[in-house]
Write a protein that holds these residues in place. Structure first.
Motif, PDB file in Angstrom:
ATOM      1  N   GLU A 125       0.828  -1.206   0.000  1.00 33.90           N
ATOM      2  CA  GLU A 125       0.000   0.000   0.000  1.00 33.90           C
ATOM      3  C   GLU A 125       0.865   1.259   0.000  1.00 33.90           C
ATOM      4  O   GLU A 125       0.565   2.224  -0.695  1.00 33.90           O
ATOM      5  CB  GLU A 125      -0.925   0.000   1.217  1.00 33.90           C
ATOM      6  N   HIS A 126       1.930   1.235   0.767  1.00 36.52           N
ATOM      7  CA  HIS A 126       2.842   2.375   0.805  1.00 36.52           C
ATOM      8  C   HIS A 126       3.519   2.572  -0.550  1.00 36.52           C
ATOM      9  O   HIS A 126       3.640   3.706  -1.044  1.00 36.52           O
ATOM     10  CB  HIS A 126       3.882   2.180   1.908  1.00 36.52           C
ATOM     11  N   ARG A 127       3.915   1.466  -1.188  1.00 33.32           N
ATOM     12  CA  ARG A 127       4.534   1.533  -2.509  1.00 33.32           C
ATOM     13  C   ARG A 127       3.581   2.153  -3.521  1.00 33.32           C
ATOM     14  O   ARG A 127       3.969   3.026  -4.311  1.00 33.32           O
ATOM     15  CB  ARG A 127       4.956   0.132  -2.971  1.00 33.32           C
ATOM     16  N   VAL A 128       2.317   1.750  -3.488  1.00 29.62           N
ATOM     17  CA  VAL A 128       1.324   2.281  -4.427  1.00 29.62           C
ATOM     18  C   VAL A 128       1.148   3.785  -4.226  1.00 29.62           C
ATOM     19  O   VAL A 128       1.081   4.546  -5.200  1.00 29.62           O
ATOM     20  CB  VAL A 128      -0.022   1.531  -4.277  1.00 29.62           C
ATOM     21  N   ARG A 129       1.105   4.218  -2.961  1.00 30.82           N
ATOM     22  CA  ARG A 129       0.987   5.664  -2.691  1.00 30.82           C
ATOM     23  C   ARG A 129       2.186   6.425  -3.247  1.00 30.82           C
ATOM     24  O   ARG A 129       2.042   7.484  -3.857  1.00 30.82           O
ATOM     25  CB  ARG A 129       0.859   5.912  -1.191  1.00 30.82           C
ATOM     26  N   LEU A 130       3.383   5.867  -3.037  1.00 29.33           N
ATOM     27  CA  LEU A 130       4.588   6.536  -3.537  1.00 29.33           C
ATOM     28  C   LEU A 130       4.632   6.552  -5.062  1.00 29.33           C
ATOM     29  O   LEU A 130       5.070   7.534  -5.660  1.00 29.33           O
ATOM     30  CB  LEU A 130       5.842   5.863  -2.983  1.00 29.33           C
ATOM     31  N   GLU A 131       4.170   5.477  -5.695  1.00 33.87           N
ATOM     32  CA  GLU A 131       4.166   5.436  -7.158  1.00 33.87           C
ATOM     33  C   GLU A 131       3.228   6.494  -7.734  1.00 33.87           C
ATOM     34  O   GLU A 131       3.549   7.119  -8.755  1.00 33.87           O
ATOM     35  CB  GLU A 131       3.775   4.049  -7.651  1.00 33.87           C
ATOM     36  N   SER A 132       2.091   6.719  -7.093  1.00 34.56           N
ATOM     37  CA  SER A 132       1.182   7.753  -7.606  1.00 34.56           C
ATOM     38  C   SER A 132       1.797   9.139  -7.411  1.00 34.56           C
ATOM     39  O   SER A 132       1.644  10.018  -8.262  1.00 34.56           O
ATOM     40  CB  SER A 132      -0.189   7.659  -6.943  1.00 34.56           C
ATOM     41  N   ARG A 133       2.508   9.330  -6.313  1.00 37.17           N
ATOM     42  CA  ARG A 133       3.201  10.602  -6.082  1.00 37.17           C
ATOM     43  C   ARG A 133       4.335  10.793  -7.089  1.00 37.17           C
ATOM     44  O   ARG A 133       4.541  11.882  -7.617  1.00 37.17           O
ATOM     45  CB  ARG A 133       3.744  10.636  -4.662  1.00 37.17           C
ATOM     46  N   LEU A 134       5.048   9.710  -7.357  1.00 35.56           N
ATOM     47  CA  LEU A 134       6.160   9.751  -8.302  1.00 35.56           C
ATOM     48  C   LEU A 134       5.692  10.191  -9.689  1.00 35.56           C
ATOM     49  O   LEU A 134       6.362  10.969 -10.364  1.00 35.56           O
ATOM     50  CB  LEU A 134       6.815   8.367  -8.387  1.00 35.56           C
ATOM     51  N   ALA A 135       4.521   9.719 -10.081  1.00 35.87           N
ATOM     52  CA  ALA A 135       3.986  10.048 -11.407  1.00 35.87           C
ATOM     53  C   ALA A 135       3.717  11.547 -11.558  1.00 35.87           C
ATOM     54  O   ALA A 135       3.695  12.058 -12.682  1.00 35.87           O
ATOM     55  CB  ALA A 135       2.706   9.259 -11.655  1.00 35.87           C
ATOM     56  N   GLN A 136       3.542  12.240 -10.447  1.00 34.02           N
ATOM     57  CA  GLN A 136       3.212  13.669 -10.501  1.00 34.02           C
ATOM     58  C   GLN A 136       4.438  14.568 -10.406  1.00 34.02           C
ATOM     59  O   GLN A 136       4.334  15.772 -10.623  1.00 34.02           O
ATOM     60  CB  GLN A 136       2.256  14.015  -9.364  1.00 34.02           C
ATOM     61  N   LEU A 137       5.582  14.005 -10.084  1.00 34.15           N
ATOM     62  CA  LEU A 137       6.772  14.818  -9.865  1.00 34.15           C
ATOM     63  C   LEU A 137       7.607  14.998 -11.133  1.00 34.15           C
ATOM     64  O   LEU A 137       7.742  14.072 -11.924  1.00 34.15           O
ATOM     65  CB  LEU A 137       7.662  14.171  -8.796  1.00 34.15           C
ATOM     66  N   PRO A 138       8.192  16.184 -11.285  1.00 33.17           N
ATOM     67  CA  PRO A 138       9.133  16.379 -12.389  1.00 33.17           C
ATOM     68  C   PRO A 138      10.468  15.707 -12.028  1.00 33.17           C
ATOM     69  O   PRO A 138      10.696  15.322 -10.880  1.00 33.17           O
ATOM     70  CB  PRO A 138       9.285  17.901 -12.448  1.00 33.17           C
ATOM     71  N   ARG A 139      11.330  15.604 -13.008  1.00 32.53           N
ATOM     72  CA  ARG A 139      12.659  15.047 -12.740  1.00 32.53           C
ATOM     73  C   ARG A 139      13.369  15.886 -11.696  1.00 32.53           C
ATOM     74  O   ARG A 139      13.211  17.100 -11.648  1.00 32.53           O
ATOM     75  CB  ARG A 139      13.489  15.019 -14.014  1.00 32.53           C
ATOM     76  N   GLY A 140      14.138  15.202 -10.864  1.00 32.15           N
ATOM     77  CA  GLY A 140      14.878  15.936  -9.843  1.00 32.15           C
ATOM     78  C   GLY A 140      15.194  15.038  -8.658  1.00 32.15           C
ATOM     79  O   GLY A 140      14.917  13.837  -8.662  1.00 32.15           O
ATOM     80  N   ALA A 141      15.764  15.645  -7.642  1.00 35.36           N
ATOM     81  CA  ALA A 141      16.234  14.905  -6.470  1.00 35.36           C
ATOM     82  C   ALA A 141      15.093  14.219  -5.727  1.00 35.36           C
ATOM     83  O   ALA A 141      15.221  13.067  -5.312  1.00 35.36           O
ATOM     84  CB  ALA A 141      16.982  15.842  -5.529  1.00 35.36           C
ATOM     85  N   ARG A 157      12.217  13.185  -6.863  1.00 38.73           N
ATOM     86  CA  ARG A 157      11.737  12.056  -7.664  1.00 38.73           C
ATOM     87  C   ARG A 157      12.686  10.854  -7.529  1.00 38.73           C
ATOM     88  O   ARG A 157      12.244   9.718  -7.377  1.00 38.73           O
ATOM     89  CB  ARG A 157      11.610  12.471  -9.127  1.00 38.73           C
ATOM     90  N   GLU A 158      13.972  11.126  -7.554  1.00 36.93           N
ATOM     91  CA  GLU A 158      14.960  10.051  -7.406  1.00 36.93           C
ATOM     92  C   GLU A 158      14.884   9.398  -6.031  1.00 36.93           C
ATOM     93  O   GLU A 158      15.009   8.181  -5.902  1.00 36.93           O
ATOM     94  CB  GLU A 158      16.366  10.596  -7.656  1.00 36.93           C
ATOM     95  N   GLN A 159      14.665  10.212  -4.996  1.00 39.59           N
ATOM     96  CA  GLN A 159      14.538   9.674  -3.645  1.00 39.59           C
ATOM     97  C   GLN A 159      13.314   8.771  -3.513  1.00 39.59           C
ATOM     98  O   GLN A 159      13.377   7.707  -2.896  1.00 39.59           O
ATOM     99  CB  GLN A 159      14.453  10.809  -2.623  1.00 39.59           C
ATOM    100  N   ILE A 160      12.217   9.195  -4.100  1.00 35.46           N
ATOM    101  CA  ILE A 160      10.998   8.391  -4.028  1.00 35.46           C
ATOM    102  C   ILE A 160      11.167   7.105  -4.832  1.00 35.46           C
ATOM    103  O   ILE A 160      10.737   6.032  -4.395  1.00 35.46           O
ATOM    104  CB  ILE A 160       9.773   9.202  -4.490  1.00 35.46           C
ATOM    105  N   ALA A 161      11.800   7.180  -5.987  1.00 34.72           N
ATOM    106  CA  ALA A 161      12.047   5.983  -6.789  1.00 34.72           C
ATOM    107  C   ALA A 161      12.923   4.994  -6.023  1.00 34.72           C
ATOM    108  O   ALA A 161      12.675   3.777  -6.048  1.00 34.72           O
ATOM    109  CB  ALA A 161      12.699   6.362  -8.121  1.00 34.72           C
ATOM    110  N   ALA A 162      13.921   5.507  -5.310  1.00 29.80           N
ATOM    111  CA  ALA A 162      14.796   4.641  -4.503  1.00 29.80           C
ATOM    112  C   ALA A 162      14.001   4.004  -3.369  1.00 29.80           C
ATOM    113  O   ALA A 162      14.185   2.822  -3.056  1.00 29.80           O
ATOM    114  CB  ALA A 162      15.966   5.443  -3.953  1.00 29.80           C
ATOM    115  N   ARG A 163      13.107   4.751  -2.765  1.00 27.42           N
ATOM    116  CA  ARG A 163      12.283   4.215  -1.671  1.00 27.42           C
ATOM    117  C   ARG A 163      11.351   3.116  -2.187  1.00 27.42           C
ATOM    118  O   ARG A 163      11.140   2.100  -1.517  1.00 27.42           O
ATOM    119  CB  ARG A 163      11.475   5.350  -1.029  1.00 27.42           C
ATOM    120  N   ILE A 164      10.806   3.308  -3.366  1.00 28.30           N
ATOM    121  CA  ILE A 164       9.941   2.283  -3.968  1.00 28.30           C
ATOM    122  C   ILE A 164      10.729   0.993  -4.175  1.00 28.30           C
ATOM    123  O   ILE A 164      10.243  -0.102  -3.876  1.00 28.30           O
ATOM    124  CB  ILE A 164       9.336   2.802  -5.299  1.00 28.30           C
TER     125      ILE A 164
END
Length: 63
Positions: free
Chosen positions: A21-37, A39-46
């Motif tokens: 569930e946490h991964r799904v929330r982060l993935e939806s947030r990731l989809a809304q972010l522009p490239r940058g630090a 976004r990279e942090q959230i991708a690493a957390r996923i």
């Protein structure tokens, strides 16, 4: 006289369900972010969450 209602308790979630569930929330947030630090942090957390689910499954199998 007031009627007291008991709150219905939800089913307990497994560790894997909570991680998913946490991964799904982060993935939806990731989809809304522009490239940058951020976004990279959230991708690493996923990726960490995916690894945690895999490790938990492997450890559960060995028990």
């Amino acid at each position: 006289m007031k009627t007291i209602r008991k709150r219905k308790r939800s089913e307990p979630h497994t560790f894997e369900q909570r991680l998913d569930e946490h991964r799904v929330r982060l993935e939806s947030r990731l989809a809304q972010l522009p490239r940058g630090a951020e976004r990279e942090q959230i991708a690493a957390r996923i990726e960490q969450l995916r690894t945690a689910v895999e490790l938990n499954a492997m450890l559960s199998m060995s028990e």
